[in-house]
Write a protein that holds these residues in place. Sequence first.
Motif, mmCIF file in Angstrom:
data_model
loop_
_atom_site.group_PDB
_atom_site.id
_atom_site.type_symbol
_atom_site.label_atom_id
_atom_site.label_comp_id
_atom_site.label_asym_id
_atom_site.label_seq_id
_atom_site.Cartn_x
_atom_site.Cartn_y
_atom_site.Cartn_z
ATOM 1 N N VAL A 286 1.004 -1.100 0.001
ATOM 2 C CA VAL A 286 0.048 -0.067 0.069
ATOM 3 C C VAL A 286 0.877 1.290 0.227
ATOM 4 O O VAL A 286 2.097 1.421 0.507
ATOM 5 N N ALA A 287 0.156 2.324 -0.479
ATOM 6 C CA ALA A 287 0.674 3.725 -0.264
ATOM 7 C C ALA A 287 0.707 4.037 1.064
ATOM 8 O O ALA A 287 -0.603 4.323 1.680
ATOM 9 N N LEU A 288 1.685 4.647 1.939
ATOM 10 C CA LEU A 288 1.708 4.535 3.335
ATOM 11 C C LEU A 288 0.892 5.941 3.735
ATOM 12 O O LEU A 288 0.112 5.790 4.617
ATOM 13 N N ASP A 289 0.718 6.978 2.787
ATOM 14 C CA ASP A 289 -0.085 8.006 3.270
ATOM 15 C C ASP A 289 -1.683 7.790 3.098
ATOM 16 O O ASP A 289 -2.239 8.203 3.685
ATOM 17 N N THR A 290 -2.115 7.332 1.852
ATOM 18 C CA THR A 290 -3.312 7.142 1.573
ATOM 19 C C THR A 290 -4.016 5.766 1.850
ATOM 20 O O THR A 290 -5.011 5.411 2.220
ATOM 21 N N GLY A 291 -3.248 4.642 1.967
ATOM 22 C CA GLY A 291 -3.548 3.423 2.469
ATOM 23 C C GLY A 291 -4.088 2.619 1.215
ATOM 24 O O GLY A 291 -4.297 1.496 1.126
ATOM 25 N N MET A 292 -3.879 3.358 0.015
ATOM 26 C CA MET A 292 -4.480 2.672 -1.230
ATOM 27 C C MET A 292 -3.461 1.272 -1.722
ATOM 28 O O MET A 292 -2.220 1.662 -1.508
ATOM 29 N N ILE B 225 19.141 3.434 10.462
ATOM 30 C CA ILE B 225 19.331 2.522 9.385
ATOM 31 C C ILE B 225 18.237 2.797 8.196
ATOM 32 O O ILE B 225 18.576 2.692 7.048
ATOM 33 N N VAL B 226 16.926 2.956 8.776
ATOM 34 C CA VAL B 226 16.018 3.181 7.790
ATOM 35 C C VAL B 226 16.081 4.361 6.989
ATOM 36 O O VAL B 226 15.925 4.662 5.662
ATOM 37 N N GLN B 227 16.405 5.460 7.705
ATOM 38 C CA GLN B 227 16.741 6.871 7.086
ATOM 39 C C GLN B 227 17.689 6.298 6.126
ATOM 40 O O GLN B 227 17.742 7.492 5.101
ATOM 41 N N ALA B 228 18.890 5.897 6.236
ATOM 42 C CA ALA B 228 19.959 5.863 5.468
ATOM 43 C C ALA B 228 19.408 5.192 4.027
ATOM 44 O O ALA B 228 19.772 5.546 3.014
ATOM 45 N N ILE B 229 18.700 4.058 4.274
ATOM 46 C CA ILE B 229 18.201 3.393 3.298
ATOM 47 C C ILE B 229 17.157 4.343 2.451
ATOM 48 O O ILE B 229 17.351 4.258 1.026
ATOM 49 N N VAL B 230 16.440 4.992 2.992
ATOM 50 C CA VAL B 230 15.389 5.967 2.226
ATOM 51 C C VAL B 230 16.433 7.099 1.509
ATOM 52 O O VAL B 230 15.824 7.373 0.379
ATOM 53 N N THR B 231 17.228 7.556 2.228
ATOM 54 C CA THR B 231 18.044 8.702 1.523
ATOM 55 C C THR B 231 18.737 8.121 0.281
ATOM 56 O O THR B 231 18.752 8.628 -0.934
ATOM 57 N N LEU B 232 19.282 6.876 0.669
ATOM 58 C CA LEU B 232 20.075 6.103 -0.482
ATOM 59 C C LEU B 232 19.243 5.838 -1.858
ATOM 60 O O LEU B 232 19.289 6.176 -2.957
ATOM 61 N N GLU C 132 6.563 6.929 7.503
ATOM 62 C CA GLU C 132 6.077 8.090 6.560
ATOM 63 C C GLU C 132 6.904 9.303 6.856
ATOM 64 O O GLU C 132 7.629 9.903 6.036
ATOM 65 N N ASN C 133 7.271 9.564 8.158
ATOM 66 C CA ASN C 133 7.978 10.536 8.347
ATOM 67 C C ASN C 133 9.697 10.566 7.931
ATOM 68 O O ASN C 133 10.280 11.415 7.745
ATOM 69 N N LEU C 134 10.093 9.247 7.914
ATOM 70 C CA LEU C 134 11.279 9.149 7.407
ATOM 71 C C LEU C 134 11.433 9.091 5.907
ATOM 72 O O LEU C 134 12.275 9.158 5.298
ATOM 73 N N GLY C 135 10.184 9.216 5.396
ATOM 74 C CA GLY C 135 10.079 9.385 3.770
ATOM 75 C C GLY C 135 9.849 8.186 2.964
ATOM 76 O O GLY C 135 10.057 8.243 1.791
ATOM 77 N N CYS C 136 9.569 7.163 3.544
ATOM 78 C CA CYS C 136 9.190 5.847 2.678
ATOM 79 C C CYS C 136 7.728 5.891 2.671
ATOM 80 O O CYS C 136 6.890 6.431 3.335
ATOM 81 N N GLU C 137 7.673 5.550 1.323
ATOM 82 C CA GLU C 137 6.210 5.743 0.469
ATOM 83 C C GLU C 137 5.514 4.572 0.650
ATOM 84 O O GLU C 137 4.097 4.933 0.777
ATOM 85 N N TYR C 138 5.852 3.422 0.684
ATOM 86 C CA TYR C 138 5.204 2.328 0.284
ATOM 87 C C TYR C 138 5.345 1.130 1.519
ATOM 88 O O TYR C 138 6.426 1.111 2.127
#
Length: 281
Positions: free
Chosen positions: A47-53, A220-227, A250-256
């Motif tokens: 799913v898309a984390l912001d909408t749940g779609m 670690i998650v932040q680093a993966i998202v940035t990468l 979501e706050n870390l920028g992960c979309e799905y």
Amino acid sequence: AKAMGKARHIVFNASMHEDVQSSLQLETDLRRAIERQEFILNYQPIVALDTGMITGFEALVRWISPELGFVSPGKFIPLAEDTGLIIPLGEWVLREACRQLNEWQSNNVTDIPLTMSVNLSVKQFSQPNLIETIDQILAETQLPTQCLKLEITESAIMENSDSAAKILDQLRDRQIHLSIDDFGTGYSSLSYLHRFPVNTLKVDRSFVCRLDAADDNVAIVQAIVTLAQTMGMDVVAEGIETTEQQHQLENLGCEYGQGYLFCKPVNAETAGEMLANRNHK
Ligand code: C2E
Ligand code: CA
Ligand code: CA
Ligand code: CA
């Protein structure tokens, strides 16, 4: 001390013998299961984390044995890999997953474009005729190639690094997406990301499950998202079980994401109903 050493030696051999016996039995069972087609696919929404779609599904194989009951893939997939049985099994999984998504899309059960993610084992990935098999299945099932995503682990790439580049280029030519599964748990080298056309990084559940606790997983998650952002890749977080984890990701920028919070893996009928209900909203 010598006596103890000897005793330990005997115990070790006895339990090894049992392991070999039970895995031989399981191999016989597995071989028969493939002949008798005792497998089904479950589908877990991504799913898309912001909408749940729902953006797509991951296909996960299930063995329902008349003799053994439910056997978990954690148990039979490694054995299927060791024995080579993963080749016919994996081919069936790929065909069935493609057929199913095409059925949903062509019967207008859903009108939004979805993707189907299919796990490919190391063994499958090193088959010389892999691309041929994929082409044949896509032609047979009529699924548009850009709907298919293949999930492989870092080790599948690294253990086949000679042939990997060629295979991955051929997948890219066909617009088939490539996801790195369990990202962050395998090789420490990231150099392959530059060499190979990777579309998606899947953050392993082990990083997601302890996100609430104050520890290094956030970094670690932040680093993966940035990468991923730097290299134009998507990020899917696996195993999301709480809304806290969802919001933190979501706050870390992960979309799905995918996980029990949204939906457990479900059978085809239930997945189809979920799609149909959403269309009528
Ligand atoms: P995977 O590819 O990392 O799949 C994700 C696993 O996490 C699945 O387990 C899924 O049911 C589970 N999961 C999803 N959300 C959650 C959650 O919120 N919490 C928890 N605790 N677990 C969650 P499953 O279905 O038992 O599969 C285990 C592994 O078996 C898969 O890990 C994959 O490596 C392998 N596998 C499954 N199906 C196939 C297949 O068709 N082909 C191949 N080659 N491997 C497969
Ligand atoms: Ca996977
Ligand atoms: Ca995974
Ligand atoms: Ca995993």
